[in-house]
Design a protein around this motif. Structure first.
Motif, PDB file in Angstrom:
ATOM      1  N   CYS A  22       1.000  -1.086   0.548  1.00  0.00           N
ATOM      2  CA  CYS A  22      -0.183   0.245  -0.070  1.00  0.00           C
ATOM      3  C   CYS A  22       0.822   1.446  -0.405  1.00  0.00           C
ATOM      4  N   ARG A  45     -17.345  -5.830   4.782  1.00  0.00           N
ATOM      5  CA  ARG A  45     -15.932  -5.564   4.834  1.00  0.00           C
ATOM      6  C   ARG A  45     -15.205  -5.716   6.284  1.00  0.00           C
ATOM      7  N   TYR A  95      -8.177  -3.356   1.005  1.00  0.00           N
ATOM      8  CA  TYR A  95      -8.169  -2.596   1.034  1.00  0.00           C
ATOM      9  C   TYR A  95      -7.202  -2.185   1.780  1.00  0.00           C
ATOM     10  N   CYS A  96      -6.776  -0.955   2.273  1.00  0.00           N
ATOM     11  CA  CYS A  96      -5.385  -0.323   2.853  1.00  0.00           C
ATOM     12  C   CYS A  96      -6.165   0.620   3.242  1.00  0.00           C
ATOM     13  N   ALA A  97      -6.077   0.919   4.419  1.00  0.00           N
ATOM     14  CA  ALA A  97      -6.719   2.473   5.081  1.00  0.00           C
ATOM     15  C   ALA A  97      -6.114   3.949   6.683  1.00  0.00           C
ATOM     16  N   ALA A 107     -14.083  -0.598  10.769  1.00  0.00           N
ATOM     17  CA  ALA A 107     -13.255   0.610   9.786  1.00  0.00           C
ATOM     18  C   ALA A 107     -14.072   2.050   9.451  1.00  0.00           C
ATOM     19  N   TYR A 110     -11.928   4.207  10.143  1.00  0.00           N
ATOM     20  CA  TYR A 110     -10.406   5.038   8.691  1.00  0.00           C
ATOM     21  C   TYR A 110     -11.724   5.933   8.488  1.00  0.00           C
ATOM     22  N   TYR A 112      -9.546   7.191   5.370  1.00  0.00           N
ATOM     23  CA  TYR A 112      -8.640   7.324   3.878  1.00  0.00           C
ATOM     24  C   TYR A 112      -8.283   5.704   3.266  1.00  0.00           C
ATOM     25  N   TRP A 113      -9.069   5.552   1.563  1.00  0.00           N
ATOM     26  CA  TRP A 113      -9.053   4.530   1.500  1.00  0.00           C
ATOM     27  C   TRP A 113      -8.606   3.640  -0.040  1.00  0.00           C
TER      28      TRP A 113
END
Length: 123
Positions: A22, A45, A95-97, A107, A110, A112-113
């Motif tokens: 990422c 998710r 997904y990274c965040a 989730a 967080y 920004y994804w």
């Protein structure tokens, strides 16, 4: 202020390994906690792993403990997810965040994804 791009996904056999990357663009990368989540078709998710700003503290979901490792290289503005002993149930979009505070399994913490990268484990 942070933009994320995941890479490293692909098709792998059961028991194989992949390393997800990422890459982050932003002036605050080195001071933020990060996380990895995944989502399989038809499922919600799911939290995978999180890491604090320095890399000195990590936490993994029970489903991946002993198999996955999250780590970061702040000099390269990159966080990684090393995935070993992969199982078919690991198949998902990963997904990274960026967290809005410290490490978290939620989730909603967080802000920004990334766009996600597909991981497919064949049996």
């Amino acid at each position: 202020q942070v933009q994320l791009v995941e890479s490293g996904g692909g098709l792998v056999q059961v028991g194989g390994s992949l390393r997800l990357s990422c890459a982050a663009a932003g002036r605050t990368f080195s001071s933020v906690a990060m996380g990895w989540f995944r989502q399989a078709p038809g499922k919600e998710r799911e939290f995978v792993a999180t890491i604090n700003w320095s890399g000195g503290a990590t936490y993994n979901a029970d489903s991946v403990k002993g198999r996955f490792t999250i780590y970061r290289d702040n000099a390269k503005n990159t966080v990684y997810l090393q995935m070993n002993s992969l199982k078919p149930e690991d198949t998902a979009v990963y997904y990274c965040a960026v967290a809005n505070r410290g490490t978290s399994t939620q989730a909603s913490d967080y802000v920004y994804w990334g766009q996600g990268t597909q991981v497919t484990v064949s049996s």
